[in-house]
Design a protein around this motif. Structure first.
Motif, short mmCIF file in Angstrom:
data_model
loop_
_atom_site.label_atom_id
_atom_site.label_comp_id
_atom_site.label_asym_id
_atom_site.label_seq_id
_atom_site.Cartn_x
_atom_site.Cartn_y
_atom_site.Cartn_z
N GLY A 241 36.75 24.51 -4.82
CA GLY A 241 37.08 24.81 -3.50
C GLY A 241 35.07 25.23 -3.22
O GLY A 241 35.31 26.69 -3.00
N VAL A 243 33.41 26.27 0.44
CA VAL A 243 32.89 26.74 1.81
C VAL A 243 33.51 26.19 2.84
O VAL A 243 34.18 26.11 3.83
CB VAL A 243 32.21 27.20 1.84
N HIS A 299 36.95 39.56 -5.60
CA HIS A 299 36.96 40.75 -3.82
C HIS A 299 37.02 38.85 -2.74
O HIS A 299 37.27 39.40 -1.89
CB HIS A 299 36.20 40.29 -3.31
N LYS A 300 37.42 37.54 -3.18
CA LYS A 300 37.93 36.61 -2.35
C LYS A 300 39.25 36.57 -2.54
O LYS A 300 40.70 37.11 -2.13
CB LYS A 300 37.30 35.38 -2.72
C1 LIG Z 1 31.80 33.68 -1.33
C2 LIG Z 1 30.81 31.98 -1.95
C3 LIG Z 1 30.05 31.70 -2.82
C4 LIG Z 1 28.95 33.40 -3.02
O1 LIG Z 1 29.89 34.14 -3.04
P1 LIG Z 1 29.59 35.53 -2.64
O2 LIG Z 1 30.55 36.47 -3.76
O3 LIG Z 1 29.55 35.73 -1.58
O4 LIG Z 1 28.06 36.27 -3.45
C5 LIG Z 1 29.85 30.78 -3.71
N1 LIG Z 1 30.34 29.38 -4.00
C6 LIG Z 1 31.58 29.82 -2.38
C7 LIG Z 1 32.48 28.17 -2.97
C8 LIG Z 1 32.36 30.60 -1.70
O5 LIG Z 1 33.35 30.70 -1.53
#
Ligand SMILES: *Cc1c(COP(=O)(O)O)cnc(C)c1O
Length: 484
Positions: A241, A243, A299-300
């Protein structure tokens, strides 16, 4: 004369404030379904908060009123269904309950014999089961994937250094160590390489294929070239996944390469951990069970309130060796409060730690993996729906990347050169946010500014996507007309 304490003079009066606050908090979540996605923090509210350092006490009722007026309405907006920028979960009410009770207990989860410690072990155990890592692996709840990545790579460094890296440092024990991540990997990886003393240049950017997955042929060639140059490849960081587009690297092939080359196989599954709960994507995510370390967030896609992530490390000994080293005043004993081994402070840089496990436990128990899976699958279906609607709006809208998981990247086509169209799309996104219609974010793909929708919000409904798309078309047309 009574000695000072910080307890209230009147517990029941404080109780009334608590009850009202809980009602306000729950109303905040319920009302979020209809509220504008984002309200810019007003200058008056900012001014009200920038007060002189409080020397004398203020009645808590007054403190609460200031919070309610000046802070509560002006959050980032991710509790609202039209928020699909960056990668933000919406949180659950049950998670809030866990966080509230964790604050009441006020435990330090660095170690010792108490139930908060125990519950973190429970949650870590569940995560081993989810990812397929063995029960002998170690784990630690963290503030998020960024911290989890630093910890995982520190353990990798211990395992692969030439001698005692903790004692002797990079100059002696870490010379020539290099690692690999795709050009689509999250910036937290480069940050970890910087902080751990490898330097950002030691993280080799591996090109991606058309699906924006790591090009494994290029990876093999880069490893060979580095070895030929006398360097020490030690790690490959794959992403489940990404970003930008939600791409999932070829974990099985990368695991094979790592096995053959003797490298540490790290997996960043920050939100992509959710792919394990999707029939369509599960097979691509399952080989994370072969990882040496995994970092992901609660938290996602798990919808636990901020902040909560986890690191899992297959080689518990390397993990422990990286962070252990308590001095006498922190010694463990066989009985009493100083028992309770293993202590979490031996698995990360922090000694004092918050009770994150409780909000994770409340969320997972209350909704079950089935509840989380239903959201993951809803969001994936929503992304496909939105991509279809965008495609149907050609030539005004153009998809900029394939939608495989939960992310849709597209742009509004306007007049002018590439820079003008990039500007237009940035403006449309800011217009949507300021109007409170929706909160997508932007990214850049092949030099083009994309309007980026990342669906990890359990509250998002199809009608929110329809309103968002109508907003893009209307605000885009308005800007184009105004510029003509
Ligand atoms: C959000 C994210 C991160 C960073 O995570 P945090 O919880 O914001 O520190 C790292 N890698 C991916 C793929 C992300 O989506």
């Amino acid at each position: 004369m009574s000695e000072p304490t910080l307890d209230p003079a009147d517990w029941s009066a404080l109780g009334a404030i608590f009850h009202a606050a809980v009602d306000d908090g729950l109303a905040h979540l319920q009302d979020a379904l209809d509220a504008p996605v984002w309200l810019a923090p007003p200058e008056a509210a900012k001014a009200a908060l920038h007060e002189p350092l409080p020397q004398a006490p203020t009645p808590v009722a007054e403190v609460y009123e200031s919070f309610k007026a000046n802070v509560l309405p002006y959050g980032v907006g991710n509790v609202r269904p039209g928020f699909f920028g960056w990668v933000h979960g919406a949180g659950t009410a049950e998670g809030v309950l866990g966080d509230l009770m964790a604050a009441f207990m006020n435990c330090n989860v660095g170690g010792r014999a108490h139930m908060a410690n125990e519950l973190e072990h429970v949650v870590v155990g569940w995560c081993k089961e989810i990812t397929g890592l063995p029960a002998s692996a170690s784990g630690l709840l963290t503030s998020g994937t960024s911290m989890a990545t630093i910890i995982a790579l520190a353990a990798a460094r211990t395992a692969h250094a030439d001698g005692d890296i903790g004692r002797d440092g990079m100059a002696v024990a870490g010379r020539g160590m290099v690692a690999y991540g795709s050009t689509e990997a999250h910036s937290c990886l480069a940050k970890a390489f910087d902080l751990l003393g490898f330097g950002r240049a030691a993280l080799r950017p591996v090109p991606v294929n058309a699906a924006r997955e790591m090009d494994c042929d290029a990876l093999e060639a880069m490893i060979a070239a580095d070895r030929a140059a006398g360097l020490k490849p030690f790690c490959v960081a794959a992403t489940v996944g990404t970003v930008n587009t939600g791409a999932i690297d070829d974990l099985a092939r990368i695991a094979d390469i790592c096995e053959r080359e003797g490298l540490w196989f790290h997996v960043d599954a920050a939100f992509g951990i959710g792919a394990l709960f999707s029939e369509a994507h599960r097979a691509k995510a399952v080989p994370m069970a072969r990882a040496a370390s995994i970092a992901f967030d609660f938290h996602k896609w798990f919808q636990v309130p901020y902040d909560a992530g986890i690191v899992l490390v297959r080689d518990a000994k390397a993990h422990y060796a990286t962070f252990a080293g308590r001095k006498e005043y922190l010694a463990t004993s066989e009985r009493g409060l100083a028992a309770g081994e293993p202590w979490f402070c031996d698995y990360g840089p922090e000694l004092s730690r918050t009770f994150r496990a409780l909000k994770v436990w409340f969320t997972l128990k209350s909704h079950g993996l089935d509840g989380i899976a239903a959201i993951v699958n809803k969001n994936i279906a929503q992304a496909a729906y939105l991509a279809g609607r965008v495609a149907a709006e050609a030539p005004r809208l153009e998809l900029l990347a394939p939608t495989s998981l939960n992310i849709v990247c597209f742009r509004y086509i306007g007049p002018g050169d590439a820079a003008a169209v990039n500007r237009l799309n940035k403006d449309i996104v800011a217009d949507l946010q300021e109007a409170g219609i929706a909160a997508p974010s932007t990214t850049t793909l092949n030099g083009l500014t994309a309007i980026r929708v990342c669906l990890v919000n359990h509250r998002t409904r199809r009608q929110d996507l329809d309103a968002f798309l109508a907003g893009v078309l209307e605000l885009g047309a308005r800007r184009v007309a105004a510029a003509a």
